[in-house]
Design an enzyme around this catalytic site. Structure first.
Site, PDB file in Angstrom:
ATOM      1  CG  ASP A 245     -49.242  50.844   1.778  1.00 16.29           C
ATOM      2  OD1 ASP A 245     -49.643  52.004   1.917  1.00 16.29           O
ATOM      3  OD2 ASP A 245     -48.844  50.360   0.707  1.00 16.29           O
ATOM      4  CD  GLU A 288     -51.522  53.560  -1.288  1.00 11.21           C
ATOM      5  OE1 GLU A 288     -50.350  53.514  -1.679  1.00 11.21           O
ATOM      6  OE2 GLU A 288     -52.241  54.568  -1.434  1.00 11.21           O
TER       7      GLU A 288
END
Length: 366
Positions: A245, A288
């Site tokens: 992430d 993301e």
């Protein structure tokens, strides 16, 4: 040389080989027929002199035939591009020769003048057909014109033969035209199939690939992971799952804009693709977040690869963000044989949470 032209050349060479084989078969058939005439028919016909027939009507034409065939074989082997024209020329020469030797004995001899017309039709080229028709017509006319004594029957036979040749020529034109239409239709079908195949590939890619990063998407990740787990049950092998992430991604979008955030995602995806092996599988899971499936020999080996990846991302400045960097937090888990997809993903996600809570920009093994 492009592939379509090479394919066309190979097809032509195959047809040349086939026609040469036909000519050899014709030569054997003609020789057998000559022997039959010599042994059976000649003794019964007073005008036939056996020795004269053997030397003049067999030895000379068969020797010329053999010589021409040898030339054609050499041309086909060493000059394949000229083989087609050589075959057309040879077919005319052979038909004219046999017409010359047979015309004195057989009324049906002019029929051999149709042979080059038939050969030219095989190549689907009008120019060959017109050339063969013109030359055959000249030979036929010249033979009757210089024959000396010409009866009404001879003239009628000549006119009938002219009709046969023109009928054969017009039939050949129709065959060539129809063949050209079929080839054009086949090309259209092949082009349509190729376009459909390309569209299918593009559609499959759109379904399986994330359009922004070029990595696999959420759907293809789950399909691949399920297949790996099923294979692992049958033949155990190591699998590791890493969830990655981008840190503070909302701040990146708020500060530099979403277009800069997209560039950051693309750069992270490029780093992933550059650092994993061919047997690994990377996907953009959403937003993301990325997920990587590895098959390294042990979690330690997988950890070293993931760490190199994390450091590479952290050391790659982004010009659109004033040459600042983004960092990533990663959770890594070794998938055990028989473990479910949901549990393995949850373990890696918990490890990611630990990386986030302990300061980010780090890798945690679970």
């Amino acid at each position: 040389m492009n592939r379509p032209h090479l394919h066309s050349l190979l097809i032509t060479l195959n047809w040349n080989r086939l026609i040469l084989n036909i000519l050899w078969v014709v030569s054997i058939f003609v020789f057998a027929l000559q022997l039959l005439i010599y042994e059976v028919i000649a003794p019964l016909v007073p005008s036939f002199t056996p020795m004269h027939y053997l030397s003049k009507d067999m030895l000379i034409p068969d020797t010329v035939f053999l010589f021409i065939m040898v030339i054609l074989e050499l041309c086909h082997r060493f000059y394949p591009r000229r083989s087609e024209g050589a075959i057309i020329s040879a077919s005319m020469a052979l038909s004219f020769m046999y017409f010359r030797f047979l015309n004195d004995h057989f009324a049906v001899a002019p029929i051999v003048l149709l042979f080059p017309l038939l050969i030219s039709i095989i190549y689907f080229k009008k120019k060959y057909l017109f050339i063969c028709l013109a030359l055959s017509s000249l030979v036929l006319y010249g033979t009757y014109y210089y024959a000396g004594h010409r009866t009404t029957t001879d003239i009628v036979e000549m006119l009938i033969m002219f009709c046969f040749m023109f009928i054969a020529a017009f039939t050949g034109l129709a065959v060539i035209r129809r063949g050209s239409e079929l080839v054009a239709q086949l090309d259209m079908v092949q082009q349509s199939e190729q376009e459909l195949r390309i569209q299918t590939i593009l559609m499959e890619r759109m379904v399986m690939i994330d359009p922004l990063t070029g990595l696999h998407n959420h759907k293809s990740f789950h399909e691949h992971f399920e297949k790996l787990l099923a294979d692992q049950k049958l033949h155990p092998f190591p699998i590791q799952i890493a969830i990655m992430d981008i840190d503070n991604f909302k701040q990146v979008n708020d500060t530099f804009g979403h277009w800069a955030g997209d560039i950051a995602l693309k750069q992270a995806a490029a780093c992933i693709a550059a650092h994993i092996s061919r047997k690994s599988f990377a996907a953009r899971y959403g937003g993301e977040e990325f997920v990587i499936l590895l098959q390294e020999d042990g979690i330690e080996a997988a950890w070293h690869i993931i760490e190199k990846l994390r450091k590479a991302i952290a050391c790659s400045p982004i010009p659109e963000m004033n040459h600042r960097y983004v960092t990533v937090s990663i959770g890594l888990h070794a998938v055990e044989v028989g473990e479910t997809k949901e549990n393995a993903f949850q373990q890696a996600d918990q490890a990611l949470y630990v990386s986030k809570s302990e300061g980010k920009n780090r890798t945690t093994m679970q």
